[in-house]
Design a protein around this motif. Structure first.
Motif, PDB file in Angstrom:
ATOM      1  N   GLY A  26       0.731  -1.146  -0.059  1.00 26.78           N
ATOM      2  CA  GLY A  26      -0.006   0.086  -0.208  1.00 26.78           C
ATOM      3  C   GLY A  26       0.913   1.380  -0.001  1.00 26.78           C
ATOM      4  N   VAL A  27       1.653   1.447   1.207  1.00 22.50           N
ATOM      5  CA  VAL A  27       2.176   2.772   1.323  1.00 22.50           C
ATOM      6  C   VAL A  27       3.366   2.769   0.093  1.00 22.50           C
ATOM      7  CG1 VAL A  27       3.628   4.256   2.808  1.00 22.50           C
ATOM      8  CG2 VAL A  27       2.124   2.658   3.747  1.00 22.50           C
ATOM      9  N   LYS A  30       1.569   4.017  -3.167  1.00 23.13           N
ATOM     10  CA  LYS A  30       0.949   5.276  -3.149  1.00 23.13           C
ATOM     11  C   LYS A  30       2.027   6.277  -3.088  1.00 23.13           C
ATOM     12  CE  LYS A  30      -1.742   8.370   0.006  1.00 23.13           C
ATOM     13  NZ  LYS A  30      -1.392   9.077   0.734  1.00 23.13           N
ATOM     14  N   SER A  42      -5.861   8.901  -2.858  1.00 20.64           N
ATOM     15  CA  SER A  42      -6.339   8.861  -1.349  1.00 20.64           C
ATOM     16  C   SER A  42      -6.127   7.400  -0.980  1.00 20.64           C
ATOM     17  CB  SER A  42      -7.639   9.185  -1.339  1.00 20.64           C
ATOM     18  OG  SER A  42      -8.560   8.281  -1.757  1.00 20.64           O
ATOM     19  N   VAL A  43      -5.881   7.011   0.242  1.00 19.46           N
ATOM     20  CA  VAL A  43      -5.738   5.820   0.575  1.00 19.46           C
ATOM     21  C   VAL A  43      -7.129   5.002   0.167  1.00 19.46           C
ATOM     22  CG1 VAL A  43      -5.398   4.129   2.410  1.00 19.46           C
ATOM     23  CG2 VAL A  43      -4.765   6.663   2.477  1.00 19.46           C
ATOM     24  N   GLY A  44      -8.060   5.531   0.392  1.00 18.09           N
ATOM     25  CA  GLY A  44      -9.420   4.610  -0.287  1.00 18.09           C
ATOM     26  C   GLY A  44      -9.579   4.296  -1.426  1.00 18.09           C
ATOM     27  N   ALA A  45      -9.168   5.232  -2.241  1.00 18.10           N
ATOM     28  CA  ALA A  45      -9.101   4.971  -3.786  1.00 18.10           C
ATOM     29  C   ALA A  45      -8.213   3.794  -4.225  1.00 18.10           C
ATOM     30  CB  ALA A  45      -8.816   6.359  -4.716  1.00 18.10           C
ATOM     31  N   LEU A  46      -7.091   3.933  -3.396  1.00 20.47           N
ATOM     32  CA  LEU A  46      -5.897   3.091  -3.706  1.00 20.47           C
ATOM     33  C   LEU A  46      -6.305   1.470  -3.492  1.00 20.47           C
ATOM     34  CD1 LEU A  46      -3.080   2.446  -4.892  1.00 20.47           C
ATOM     35  CD2 LEU A  46      -2.387   3.091  -2.635  1.00 20.47           C
ATOM     36  N   GLN A  47      -6.716   1.455  -2.156  1.00 16.90           N
ATOM     37  CA  GLN A  47      -7.117   0.231  -1.732  1.00 16.90           C
ATOM     38  C   GLN A  47      -8.113  -0.341  -2.531  1.00 16.90           C
ATOM     39  OE1 GLN A  47      -5.258  -1.688   0.056  1.00 16.90           O
ATOM     40  NE2 GLN A  47      -3.838  -0.167   1.218  1.00 16.90           N
ATOM     41  N   SER A  48      -9.280   0.322  -2.619  1.00 14.57           N
ATOM     42  CA  SER A  48     -10.076  -0.265  -3.352  1.00 14.57           C
ATOM     43  C   SER A  48      -9.950  -0.964  -4.840  1.00 14.57           C
ATOM     44  CB  SER A  48     -11.551   0.620  -3.361  1.00 14.57           C
ATOM     45  OG  SER A  48     -11.338   1.648  -4.211  1.00 14.57           O
ATOM     46  N   ARG A  51      -8.272  -4.056  -4.377  1.00 12.10           N
ATOM     47  CA  ARG A  51      -8.941  -5.164  -4.033  1.00 12.10           C
ATOM     48  C   ARG A  51      -9.723  -5.644  -5.259  1.00 12.10           C
ATOM     49  NH1 ARG A  51      -6.603  -6.142   1.170  1.00 12.10           N
ATOM     50  NH2 ARG A  51      -5.469  -4.196   1.006  1.00 12.10           N
TER      51      ARG A  51
ATOM     52  N   ASP B  25      -0.933  -0.057   7.018  1.00 10.38           N
ATOM     53  CA  ASP B  25      -0.945   1.101   6.044  1.00 10.38           C
ATOM     54  C   ASP B  25      -0.838   2.430   6.699  1.00 10.38           C
ATOM     55  OD1 ASP B  25       0.154  -0.944   4.231  1.00 10.38           O
ATOM     56  OD2 ASP B  25      -1.329  -0.314   2.648  1.00 10.38           O
ATOM     57  N   TYR B  29       1.269   5.588   7.555  1.00  8.69           N
ATOM     58  CA  TYR B  29       1.058   7.120   7.174  1.00  8.69           C
ATOM     59  C   TYR B  29       0.844   7.847   8.478  1.00  8.69           C
ATOM     60  CZ  TYR B  29      -0.578   5.240   2.730  1.00  8.69           C
ATOM     61  OH  TYR B  29      -0.457   4.742   1.618  1.00  8.69           O
TER      62      TYR B  29
END
Lengths: 112, 880
Positions: A26-27, A30, A42-48, A51, B25, B29
């Motif tokens: 993840g990190v 990003k 955004s973390v949300g966009a990336l993670q979704s 998955r 993660d 951050y």
């Protein structure tokens, strides 16, 4: 081909996972996108996106080591699958094909 | 806090398979942000990220399935709620209106409270900064001081390894200063140690933090002061001249001190060459001392070691001076104790002598907090009552829904959704309303709070949370009641309200009125008490008294000025003295009876230096003996005492001619002994909140101001006269004046503010309660429309009908009054004990409060009832 469909953002994520081979969690993903594309994710966009692509079969993942900085939680490393590779190929090919189909006249801007 | 909230939220909705690594993660951050942008940002970012992670592909599996169905249901519920509101616009308007106003009020109270709690938290290390305080006893006198001995700062840093840094601050005066030959009146001039800026991280615009005040005659000024004096902030190296001719070099400019701190200085002058800062006396306590501890927890360690300080410094000095050991002097009634107060507590808990400003009070924070809570409670009850009261309108809908297969849970969901929709609309409107009022609120409370709702660090996450909370709180009771209806009964048209719901509604109305009545009683009491203080017999005449400041700068010409004033027929009397009532002077010394042989019976008195004309100018009454008189040359050794002082010294019989002396006279024969020549009536020379202390007037020079008693109606002329005369004599020093009555009014500013705020919010609470009552009355009247019609046809008079409609509400209000009166009595009694002079709680207050509420309730219900009672019965009875 619906099977290989990739969104623009998905494509970038998938490619970045490829670039970071072996280090793609993840990190890191990003940060890599932020660095190369100069684009805030955004973390949300990336993670979704991750998955989603995993459930489509373009990516697979496994747990890696945990560090103290992560509060003892393991990292999940992503890898491109053969299907993911195919999807990338297909995407690039279809772009190139389209690109090649553009008549030269379309790029003649002198008259405009 | 935010982080934990985010983590919980995430755990709640995220698919368990994904949780571990995404949380890892996020943690990473968080740590990165913590290092780069600080804790606040990191926490906030964490929460925002967890909001943004709320994605379809990351949700729990069973959620995904259920959510699809719920989504349709929620949408439908919202639609039904919206249609309902549109169909009954009047009720919707009242519900929303009441809720909006009370939420706005609550939000204002919340930011007020938040601001009160934020005092002094903005310094780096503020949690490690403490103030050293001293508590003294000698004779029968107690002193609870915010300050401590001059050498304390050095001693404590040297003796205790826990203390990293210590600094002193002393004085807060208003003086005339000169910059480039121009005079300025400068407020907030103080002296501080060089280390002061190492402890307190006041941000600097200019200057080197390492070398601010380490040279003699250096000064740090605030931004506003810099702009006022130099019209620029780039002023390091510039010179400011003090009244005594000292030239100060500006070494730093700091940003203006925020309002939420207990400091209030504008100019900080170095203490390096201040003579009084070099004193080695442990027995006087003039300096405020702050220490920076190595860890927050070291507080107890330092407190435990205070006896060491006393033993090594104070006790030694006492023994040197009096020959008594520490134990002997404690036994003789001389006692000293040191304590610490956390910096962040000072604003709310610091109420000692010598505070820099009048601090806030915890009591007030609680008071406002509870008013806010009650206003919200009243609004929520409104919502509950109106929803249940209007149940018959919805009963058919509920019946049909149930017949068609709705489960109870779904109906509960529906009503909760409605309530939440309401509360969200009200929150949005209330926030806008509060934002609109905020500037006025700021002007009124004297604070400068920036809008805290919106933006990145805003309060909006709490508002969202609050929306849900209010929705659920206000909605759960109606939801439970309404969803319990039996479909068969409802559809047959039987009465669907059991006796129980009626009673519950009455209880809720009673809660509202109990609160309202208690608040009315409280505001009447507050109002009367403060009025009483402001109109209390002062003992002097505060009207028509002009005060001209800075007269000491006239030097010898002060008498010329005085005589010029006296020559005018408008002027009745002129007195030269800096000692005036309402000017916050506190100068006390222990005094003894003339024949005393030990200091055991010393009385702490306030001593003021005045001239011969003081009593006449201020309008003091001399009861026995005489005031100072130029005809008596011996008056330099004469004193005038107030009645309290006479009583405390025990000279009640015939005080004239008796002697008093200072404690020093016990061991030193050359110390002066004074003769009492007059006794004056007690007058309020300090704040009206404190008891009148023993007070002694000496004849002496104090030329900081001149007071002019002038004839009524010549206020304008007297200013012109004084100013002209001043300008002829002053060589450029600006003319500055004040009136004793406005000085006096200013000392009440704070109390008056509280009074008004309290009254406004109490009125608001009552207004909101009345909105609810109005809605309820409208509904009940509507329900009994037919009954009224029939009764009227059968011959009932309007009075009979009104009686019928009023009696229930009247009963409720009266029962509420019975509950409210003891509660209000208890709390107001408690509040009044804080005042040295207070009104007694007369029954009138309670009766007026209760009857007033009853009257308001009648008026509210009356409109509806009267309309119903006067209507032509045909209109009520006709069908179709």
């Amino acid at each position: 081909m619906k099977k290989y469909q990739l969104g623009e953002f998905e494509e970038i994520v998938l490619l970045t996972v490829g670039v970071l081979y072996g280090e793609a969690y993840g990190v890191a993903i990003k940060e890599e996108i932020a660095k190369r594309q100069n684009r805030k994710v955004s973390v949300g966009a990336l993670q979704s996106a991750l998955r989603r692509m995993e459930s489509k079969g373009f990516l697979n993942s496994e747990f890696g080591e945990s560090t103290k900085m992560r509060g003892g939680k393991r990292k999940r490393y992503f890898k491109i699958t053969a299907l993911g590779k195919k999807a990338l190929d297909y995407n690039m090919q279809s772009r190139v094909e389209l690109w090649n189909q553009i008549p030269d006249v379309a790029f003649e801007f002198k008259l405009c | 806090m935010l982080k934990r909230l985010g983590e919980r939220l995430f755990t709640f909705y995220c698919h368990p398979d994904f949780q571990e690594d995404i949380k890892g993660d996020l943690e990473e951050y968080y740590v990165l942000n913590l290092e780069e942008k600080g804790e606040k940002y990191a926490n906030r970012k964490y929460l925002i990220d967890t909001f943004l992670l709320f994605r379809f592909s990351l949700l729990r599996e069973n959620w995904i399935g259920q959510n699809l169905i719920n989504y349709a249901m929620v949408k439908n519920n919202l639609k039904v709620a919206y249609r309902n509101m549109m169909r009954h616009k009047f009720y919707a308007f009242m519900n929303l209106g009441g809720l909006t106003v009370s939420i706005a009020a609550c939000l204002l109270i919340a930011i007020f409270v938040k601001d009160e709690l934020s005092y002094d938290t903005h310094f780096e290390n503020s949690e490690r900064i403490f103030r050293v305080q001293s508590y003294l006893e000698f004779g029968n006198n107690e002193f609870d001081l915010a300050t401590t001995a001059v050498p304390m700062a050095a001693a404590i840093k040297e003796s205790f390894p826990e203390v990293e840094e210590s600094a002193r601050i002393n004085g807060n005066r208003t003086n005339l200063i000169t910059v480039r030959n121009k005079f300025f009146r400068q407020e907030g001039i103080t002296y501080v140690d060089n280390s002061f800026f190492n402890i307190f991280s006041f941000p600097l615009i200019q200057g080197n933090r390492e070398h601010l005040l380490d040279e003699p005659n250096t000064v740090v000024i605030s931004e506003t002061t810099a702009r006022k004096l130099f019209e620029d902030t780039d002023v390091v190296g510039q010179i400011i001249r003090l009244e005594d001719g000292t030239n100060l070099k500006v070494t730093g400019v700091m940003y203006d001190i925020p309002t939420n701190t207990h400091f209030d200085f504008n100019m900080a002058i170095t203490m390096i060459d201040l003579p009084r800062a070099k004193s080695n006396s442990w027995t006087s306590n003039p300096f405020a001392t702050y220490i920076l501890l190595n860890r927050e927890e070291s507080e107890d360690a330092v407190i435990d070691k205070f006896p060491y300080l006393i033993e090594n410094y104070l006790a030694k000095q006492i023994t040197e001076r009096t020959g008594l050991t520490w134990e002997e002097s404690v036994a003789a009634g001389d006692y000293t104790e040191y304590s610490l107060m956390a910096l962040t507590d000072i604003h709310l808990l610091g109420h000692k002598q010598w505070e820099f400003q009048v601090n806030g009070s915890v009591q007030r924070v609680y008071m406002f907090g509870s008013i806010g809570f009650f206003i919200l409670l009243i609004a929520c009850i409104n919502f509950m009552n109106m929803t249940t009261a209007r149940a018959s309108v919805r009963a058919k809908e509920i019946g049909v829904r149930k017949v068609l297969g709705s489960r109870r849970k779904q109906l509960i969901n529906q009503f909760l959704t409605e309530a939440t929709l309401n509360s969200f609309i009200a929150i949005v409107l209330g926030t806008l309303l509060a934002s609109a009022i905020l500037p006025n609120f700021n002007a009124f409370t004297g604070k400068s709070i920036v809008n805290p709702f919106f933006g990145a660090g805003g309060l909006w996450p709490y508002l969202v949370l609050g929306g849900f909370l209010i929705g659920v709180l206000a909605g759960i009771y109606p939801a439970l009641v309404l969803s319990a209806y039996r479909p068969l009964k409802v559809l047959k048209g039987e009465t669907m309200q059991s006796k129980n719901t009626f009673r519950m509604r009455d209880v809720l109305v009673m809660i509202q009125f109990t609160t309202s009545i208690a608040l009315i009683i409280a505001s009447i009491t507050v109002y009367r008490q403060l009025n009483y203080l402001q109109n209390k017999e002062l003992g002097f005449d505060k009207d028509q008294l002009l005060v001209v400041n800075n007269t000491h700068l006239l030097g010898d010409k002060i008498n010329v000025f005085k005589n010029e004033l006296l020559n005018n027929s408008m002027v009745e009397n002129v007195s030269v003295t800096g000692y005036l009532p309402a000017s916050d002077i506190f100068s006390d010394t222990p005094m003894l009876k003339g024949d005393a042989t030990s200091t055991d019976e010393s009385v702490s008195v306030q001593y003021w230096f005045v001239d011969h004309d003081y009593a006449n100018t201020l309008g003091l009454t001399v009861d026995q003996g005489r005031f100072f008189d130029p005809a008596f040359a011996t008056d330099s050794m004469a004193v005038i005492l107030n009645e309290t002082a006479i009583e405390e010294l025990g000279y009640s019989g015939n005080p004239i001619g008796q002697k008093i002396k200072s404690n020093r006279a016990i061991s030193d024969d050359s110390a002066p002994i004074y003769t009492i020549v007059g006794v004056m009536k007690d007058f309020h020379f300090q704040s009206m909140q404190t008891e009148i202390l023993p007070h002694v007037l000496f004849l002496g020079k104090s030329d900081f101001s001149i007071s002019v008693r002038y004839k009524a109606g010549s206020t304008k002329d007297i200013i012109t006269l004084a100013e002209e005369s001043w300008n002829n004599l002053s060589a450029g020093v600006p003319f500055e004046f004040d009136f004793l009555d406005s000085m006096f009014a200013r000392s009440f500013e704070n109390e008056n503010r509280i009074k008004t705020i309290f009254t406004i919010f109490a009125a608001l609470a009552i207004a909101v309660a009345c909105i609810g009552l109005f809605g309820l009355a409208a509904y009940v009247t509507e329900q009994r429309k037919k009954e009224i019609g029939i009764r009227k046809v059968l011959g009932a008079s309007i009075f009979n009908l009104l009686n019928l409609l009023f009696s229930n509400f009247t009963k409720l209000v009266l029962i509420s009054a019975l509950v409210a009166i003891p509660i209000a009595f208890y709390f107001m009694q408690d509040w009044l004990t804080d005042f040295a002079y207070s009104i007694s709680l007369s029954p009138v207050i309670f009766i007026v409060g209760s009857l007033g509420t009853l009257l308001i309730a009648w008026l509210t219900v009356g409109y509806q009832s009267l309309r119903a009672a006067r209507r032509n019965p045909i209109d009520n009875l006709r069908y179709e």
